[in-house]
Design a protein around this motif. Structure first.
Motif, PDB file in Angstrom:
ATOM      1  N   LYS A 182       0.857  -1.184   0.000  1.00  0.00           N
ATOM      2  CA  LYS A 182       0.000   0.000   0.000  1.00  0.00           C
ATOM      3  C   LYS A 182       0.891   1.231   0.000  1.00  0.00           C
ATOM      4  O   LYS A 182       1.554   1.525   0.988  1.00  0.00           O
ATOM      5  CB  LYS A 182      -0.896  -0.033   1.234  1.00  0.00           C
ATOM      6  N   VAL A 183       0.914   1.947  -1.113  1.00  0.00           N
ATOM      7  CA  VAL A 183       1.926   2.980  -1.271  1.00  0.00           C
ATOM      8  C   VAL A 183       1.422   4.061  -2.218  1.00  0.00           C
ATOM      9  O   VAL A 183       0.529   3.829  -3.045  1.00  0.00           O
ATOM     10  CB  VAL A 183       3.229   2.329  -1.816  1.00  0.00           C
ATOM     11  N   LEU A 184       1.991   5.257  -2.070  1.00  0.00           N
ATOM     12  CA  LEU A 184       1.729   6.344  -3.010  1.00  0.00           C
ATOM     13  C   LEU A 184       2.811   6.358  -4.084  1.00  0.00           C
ATOM     14  O   LEU A 184       3.975   6.056  -3.804  1.00  0.00           O
ATOM     15  CB  LEU A 184       1.735   7.697  -2.301  1.00  0.00           C
ATOM     16  N   LEU A 185       2.437   6.745  -5.287  1.00  0.00           N
ATOM     17  CA  LEU A 185       3.438   6.962  -6.320  1.00  0.00           C
ATOM     18  C   LEU A 185       4.299   8.163  -5.943  1.00  0.00           C
ATOM     19  O   LEU A 185       5.518   8.161  -6.123  1.00  0.00           O
ATOM     20  CB  LEU A 185       2.757   7.198  -7.667  1.00  0.00           C
ATOM     21  N   THR A 186       3.639   9.203  -5.386  1.00  0.00           N
ATOM     22  CA  THR A 186       4.342  10.384  -4.894  1.00  0.00           C
ATOM     23  C   THR A 186       3.473  11.076  -3.857  1.00  0.00           C
ATOM     24  O   THR A 186       2.253  10.958  -3.877  1.00  0.00           O
ATOM     25  CB  THR A 186       4.657  11.362  -6.038  1.00  0.00           C
ATOM     26  N   ASN A 187       4.122  11.789  -2.930  1.00  0.00           N
ATOM     27  CA  ASN A 187       3.370  12.645  -2.005  1.00  0.00           C
ATOM     28  C   ASN A 187       3.641  14.121  -2.298  1.00  0.00           C
ATOM     29  O   ASN A 187       3.319  14.995  -1.482  1.00  0.00           O
ATOM     30  CB  ASN A 187       3.706  12.315  -0.547  1.00  0.00           C
ATOM     31  N   VAL A 188       4.225  14.399  -3.462  1.00  0.00           N
ATOM     32  CA  VAL A 188       4.397  15.777  -3.930  1.00  0.00           C
ATOM     33  C   VAL A 188       3.070  16.218  -4.540  1.00  0.00           C
ATOM     34  O   VAL A 188       2.603  15.604  -5.498  1.00  0.00           O
ATOM     35  CB  VAL A 188       5.528  15.870  -4.975  1.00  0.00           C
ATOM     36  N   CYS A 189       2.458  17.268  -3.995  1.00  0.00           N
ATOM     37  CA  CYS A 189       1.108  17.627  -4.419  1.00  0.00           C
ATOM     38  C   CYS A 189       1.002  19.115  -4.735  1.00  0.00           C
ATOM     39  O   CYS A 189       1.527  19.961  -4.009  1.00  0.00           O
ATOM     40  CB  CYS A 189       0.102  17.260  -3.332  1.00  0.00           C
ATOM     41  N   VAL A 190       0.304  19.415  -5.821  1.00  0.00           N
ATOM     42  CA  VAL A 190       0.068  20.809  -6.198  1.00  0.00           C
ATOM     43  C   VAL A 190      -1.201  21.344  -5.547  1.00  0.00           C
ATOM     44  O   VAL A 190      -1.478  22.540  -5.614  1.00  0.00           O
ATOM     45  CB  VAL A 190      -0.038  20.957  -7.728  1.00  0.00           C
ATOM     46  N   TYR A 191      -2.005  20.453  -4.922  1.00  0.00           N
ATOM     47  CA  TYR A 191      -3.233  20.885  -4.258  1.00  0.00           C
ATOM     48  C   TYR A 191      -2.934  21.237  -2.800  1.00  0.00           C
ATOM     49  O   TYR A 191      -1.950  20.770  -2.224  1.00  0.00           O
ATOM     50  CB  TYR A 191      -4.292  19.793  -4.307  1.00  0.00           C
ATOM     51  N   ASP A 192      -3.830  22.026  -2.210  1.00  0.00           N
ATOM     52  CA  ASP A 192      -3.643  22.447  -0.820  1.00  0.00           C
ATOM     53  C   ASP A 192      -4.909  22.154  -0.013  1.00  0.00           C
ATOM     54  O   ASP A 192      -5.484  23.040   0.622  1.00  0.00           O
ATOM     55  CB  ASP A 192      -3.307  23.933  -0.754  1.00  0.00           C
ATOM     56  N   CYS A 193      -5.375  20.904  -0.026  1.00  0.00           N
ATOM     57  CA  CYS A 193      -6.567  20.492   0.731  1.00  0.00           C
ATOM     58  C   CYS A 193      -6.232  20.539   2.221  1.00  0.00           C
ATOM     59  O   CYS A 193      -5.293  19.872   2.675  1.00  0.00           O
ATOM     60  CB  CYS A 193      -6.986  19.084   0.329  1.00  0.00           C
ATOM     61  N   SER A 194      -6.990  21.306   2.975  1.00  0.00           N
ATOM     62  CA  SER A 194      -6.621  21.585   4.364  1.00  0.00           C
ATOM     63  C   SER A 194      -6.636  20.347   5.248  1.00  0.00           C
ATOM     64  O   SER A 194      -5.930  20.293   6.262  1.00  0.00           O
ATOM     65  CB  SER A 194      -7.561  22.642   4.945  1.00  0.00           C
ATOM     66  N   TYR A 195      -7.424  19.300   4.911  1.00  0.00           N
ATOM     67  CA  TYR A 195      -7.532  18.105   5.734  1.00  0.00           C
ATOM     68  C   TYR A 195      -6.463  17.064   5.419  1.00  0.00           C
ATOM     69  O   TYR A 195      -6.388  16.026   6.084  1.00  0.00           O
ATOM     70  CB  TYR A 195      -8.911  17.461   5.536  1.00  0.00           C
TER      71      TYR A 195
END
Length: 469
Positions: free
Chosen positions: A57-70
């Motif tokens: 269970k893994v992410l391809l990346t945790n680099v994100c252009v979104y800024d979802c507060s939660y």
């Protein structure tokens, strides 16, 4: 960055996504290929967040252009960032599979540059896995909202199950807490996956060699407790999603405070794990007991009781429908009785064809008589309602809401079993009181011993329920 460092970061970042389940898809092994997939499989190991699965269970990346507060991976959060290349991820999956650590892959991702760019990377990783490594095992892939339909089509032909996270229970909350995400961008792929899945099943009925599109269907996940929606709104939304998009599962994730934001619960607020549990129980009633959302909750009672499971709560509000005669009632009515589940109802329907059933027969069938006895009549038994309202209330209370002894399993407790290298890094456990009725936590925070607080709240709950009987 070393591969092990990336794995530690991206496996830890994936723990907030709870939508892991049995595969729901079957694919036999073949000569020259690697792995296989069985519909009821993928359910005998522990992931980083303590859940019983057997997936990387893994992410391809945790680099994100979104800024979802939660979201812990939001753009403004200061945390270590990493990204796998498609070939790194595919190779890592095969290494873990060959060591017998996993049977499949659960792949999600933050939005690295754009939804399309991220989806192209995910597709490239799965294409290497399927075509170069010839991997036939289970793959669950998260569709990125806003990605183009062509990419969703490609991903569905490579994965066994797709999911699109609806995130929050209302468009208003989504606009407030995740302004980069739009409702049409979430519901659009859901509709495409549902339609393409129906088309794929029709094609398979005509041509056995037709390509399979997401044969295990689709699921979604919504966060509970980050926004002010009631249980009635959440259950109603889940029911609508099942009907419109033929989802296999709706998953609920208790919000764990990861942000000091005035729009969100305070950082020291315990996650609403008991509320999450009640929503899963209600989801079970929708899918297997043929309840409707409107029956379970109303405008005057929009939230589930922390003391009663939803089925017992419904029974207390609808005493005029009881007692039920187990020897004559149709299956649909039997399913409404607390203590009788689908298997018990089926056994009753079969057994009563050979004679009338009494208490001994119901006990052998598996009926939970501790609760059911107050709602049924049968051969030689005219009901136990005469035992007194207090006794009935005591039998219906959910004991799990009052048990304070020992630490209870929570979303982010470290598993007791030995962890897999780098995949199941230990994390800080949630306070055990988060799984109890909220009033117990409030009394305990005021200085009362937890066991005394539980006894006090339980006594008051018994009195409240007894007054309604």
């Amino acid at each position: 960055m070393e591969l092990e460092q990336k794995l530690a970061i991206l496996a830890d970042s994936a723990k907030y996504d709870v939508a892991c389940t049995s595969s729901g898809s079957a694919r036999a092994g073949a000569r020259g290929h690697l792995g296989s997939c069985f519909a009821p499989g993928i359910c005998h190991a522990f992931s980083a967040d303590g859940r019983c699965i057997s997936l990387l269970k893994v992410l391809l990346t945790n680099v994100c252009v979104y800024d979802c507060s939660y979201c812990v991976n939001r753009r403004s959060n200061d945390l270590p960032r990493a990204a796998f290349t498609p070939r790194e991820l595919a190779g890592l999956t095969i290494q873990f599979y060959r060591r017998n650590y996993i049977e499949g892959l659960f792949l999600s991702s933050a939005v690295m540059k754009s939804p399309d760019d991220t989806m192209e990377r995910m597709i490239a990783a799965l294409r290497i896995l399927r075509q170069e490594y010839r991997f036939l095992g289970y793959v669950h892939a998260k569709t990125i909202p806003g990605a183009s339909p062509g990419l969703v089509e490609q991903l569905g032909l490579l994965a066994d199950r797709l999911s699109v996270n609806i995130e929050l229970p209302s468009e208003r909350s989504l606009g407030l807490l995740a302004p980069d995400k739009k409702k049409p961008a979430i519901l659009g792929p859901m509709g495409q996956i549902a339609q393409r899945g129906r088309q794929g099943r029709e094609e398979l009925a005509l041509y056995r060699a037709a390509p399979r599109f997401a044969p295990a269907g689709q699921s979604t996940q919504m966060i509970v407790g980050a926004s002010p929606e009631t249980d009635r709104q959440i259950v109603g939304l889940a029911e609508g999603l099942y009907r419109k998009f033929a989802l296999r599962r709706v998953f609920f994730s208790a919000y764990l405070p990861v942000s000091n934001d005035r729009r969100l619960p305070a950082p020291d607020t315990p996650p609403p794990l008991l509320r999450e549990h009640r929503l899963y129980q209600a989801d079970w009633l929708l899918r297997f007991y043929h309840f409707s959302a409107g029956e379970l909750l109303s405008e005057t009672e929009p939230n589930f009781s922390p003391y009663l499971d939803p089925k017992c709560g419904w029974a207390v509000r609808n005493l005029h429908r009881f007692p039920v005669d187990v020897n004559t009632a149709p299956r649909a009515e039997l399913l409404r009785v607390p203590g009788i589940g689908p298997k018990s109802a089926d056994r009753i329907c079969i057994a009563r064809q050979n004679g009338r059933l009494g208490i001994p027969e119901l006990r052998r069938i598996g009926v939970v008589l501790k609760r059911a006895q107050y709602f049924i009549v049968c051969q030689g038994f005219t009901g136990a309602r005469g035992a007194g309202r207090q006794a009935v209330a005591r039998a219906l209370l959910d004991p799990a809401a009052f048990e304070t002894g020992g630490e209870q399993l929570s979303l982010f407790s470290a598993p007791e079993q030995p962890s897999l290298p780098a995949v199941a890094a230990p994390v800080s456990p949630v306070r055990p009181l988060a799984r109890l009725a909220p009033e117990i936590g409030q009394l305990a925070a005021g200085g009362m011993a937890p066991d005394q607080a539980a006894r006090t709240v339980r006594a008051e709950a018994e009195r409240q329920i007894a007054r309604r009987l």
